[in-house]
Design an enzyme around this catalytic site. Sequence first.
Site, PDB file in Angstrom:
ATOM      1  N   GLN A 192     -10.507  -2.652  -3.426  1.00 49.20           N
ATOM      2  CA  GLN A 192     -11.735  -2.038  -2.926  1.00 49.20           C
ATOM      3  C   GLN A 192     -12.895  -2.282  -3.878  1.00 49.20           C
ATOM      4  OE1 GLN A 192     -12.401  -0.028   0.037  1.00 49.20           O
ATOM      5  NE2 GLN A 192     -14.436  -0.584  -0.710  1.00 49.20           N
TER       6      GLN A 192
ATOM      7  N   ARG B 191       0.885  -1.171   0.000  1.00 43.51           N
ATOM      8  CA  ARG B 191       0.000   0.000   0.000  1.00 43.51           C
ATOM      9  C   ARG B 191       0.918   1.215   0.000  1.00 43.51           C
ATOM     10  NH1 ARG B 191      -5.405   1.151   1.796  1.00 43.51           N
ATOM     11  NH2 ARG B 191      -5.622   3.193   2.786  1.00 43.51           N
TER      12      ARG B 191
ATOM     13  N   HIS C  54      -7.218   1.619  -6.817  1.00 42.63           N
ATOM     14  CA  HIS C  54      -7.530   0.865  -5.601  1.00 42.63           C
ATOM     15  C   HIS C  54      -8.376  -0.362  -5.988  1.00 42.63           C
ATOM     16  CE1 HIS C  54      -7.896  -0.058  -1.501  1.00 42.63           C
ATOM     17  NE2 HIS C  54      -8.648   0.933  -1.065  1.00 42.63           N
TER      18      HIS C  54
ATOM     19  N   ARG D  91     -14.461  -6.511   2.211  1.00 41.90           N
ATOM     20  CA  ARG D  91     -13.022  -6.372   1.971  1.00 41.90           C
ATOM     21  C   ARG D  91     -12.299  -7.638   2.433  1.00 41.90           C
ATOM     22  NH1 ARG D  91     -10.454  -1.522   1.500  1.00 41.90           N
ATOM     23  NH2 ARG D  91      -8.706  -2.862   0.893  1.00 41.90           N
TER      24      ARG D  91
ATOM     25  N   CYS E 199     -16.143   3.840   0.512  1.00 40.64           N
ATOM     26  CA  CYS E 199     -15.080   2.895   0.877  1.00 40.64           C
ATOM     27  C   CYS E 199     -14.535   3.129   2.280  1.00 40.64           C
ATOM     28  CB  CYS E 199     -13.968   2.921  -0.159  1.00 40.64           C
ATOM     29  SG  CYS E 199     -13.100   4.492  -0.307  1.00 40.64           S
TER      30      CYS E 199
ATOM     31  N   ASP F 259     -16.559   9.278  -1.990  1.00 41.67           N
ATOM     32  CA  ASP F 259     -15.331   9.038  -1.225  1.00 41.67           C
ATOM     33  C   ASP F 259     -14.993  10.317  -0.480  1.00 41.67           C
ATOM     34  OD1 ASP F 259     -13.064   7.831  -0.237  1.00 41.67           O
ATOM     35  OD2 ASP F 259     -11.993   7.744  -2.140  1.00 41.67           O
TER      36      ASP F 259
END
Length: 303
Positions: free
Chosen positions: A135, A105, A132, A290, A262, A223
Site C-alpha cells: 500500500q 494476505r 502493509h 495499487r 487506503c 485509515d
Amino acid sequence: MSDISHFLDIHPHEPSVLREILRRSEVLKSQLKAGEVDRQMAGRTLVMIFEKPSTRTRVSFQVGFQQMGGMTVVMGDQESQLGRGETLADTARVLSRYADAIMIRTDDPQKLQDLADYATVPVINGLTDASHPCQIMADVMTYEEHRGPIAGRTVCWVGDGNNVTTSWIHAAVKLGFTLKIACPESLPPNPGVMAWAQENGGDIQIAETAQEAVSGCDLVITDTWVSMGDENPEMRRQVLLPYRVDGALMAQAATDALFMHCLPAHRGDEVTDEVLDGPQSVIWDEAENRLHAQKGILSWCLN
C-alpha cells in the site's frame, strides 16, 4: 534463501531497491497507458493466499500479473489445506513446486515469515496485522506523480497507530521524509517500530493533537477506525473522534497538501465527504496505483 527476492516489508530494503521498484512501477504504468504490451510474466504463475477479505489487493495483483502475461491462482484459507491444519512450511514447499511467486494476505506476520522461510520462490506481503508495505509503495508513487520527490517533505498520519502506520514509518526512514503522527494514547504506533526508526535516524514526530500534526504538512493520511477483528468498535470510534479529517483540519495543512486513504473508507467516521471527494483528495489515483505498484513489485521479485 538469501538469493530469493522476497518483498515482506519496506524496512529490510535499501532505498535503491525501493526506488527501483517505484521506477519499474512508473514504466509499467506508462506502457499500459500507451497501449504497449509488456509480457514479462508469460509462462509464470502467481499463487495468492487470502486469509483476510480483499478488494484492491486481490484485483490489483490478479489483473496486474495477467496484464504482464502470467496466470494467477487464488486460494482462501478454507479452500486449501491451510484451513485444515497443514503447516505454512509444508504449504510453502509444495506451492514452490507449482508457482513462480506467492502472495499472502493474512493476520499473523509470523505466517508470512514462515512462508518465506520455507518457500523457494519469492513471497510478497499483501498485508498482515503488522504492516502493509504494498500500500505504501502505491502511496509514495501517487504522491510523487502529483508533487515530485517525497524526500524532504512532511507527511502526517492521523488516527489509529496500525499496520499502515508502521509501513509509513518504515518508508519515512528509508526514503527520507518527515512523518508526523497523531494517535490516541490508547492506540499508539508500535513502540518497537518507533525505536527502530530512532535508531536509524528517522524523523518521526508524535504530535499531541491532530491539528498540531497536520499543521503545514504536505500530505495527510488516515485509515478506517474499525478494521476486521477489532474489538469494541464503539469505544474505538469515541476515542478516535478528535482525529476525524474534515475540511477544518485539512485547512491546517499546506495549501497544496494532498489527502490519501487506503480504502475502504467509512464516510463520516475517519473522514468527511468534503475531504474524501474534495480537490485535495487523490484517493482514486492512489487506488489505481495499487495495480501499477504491485506490477513493479512483482517485476522486481521475479526479475
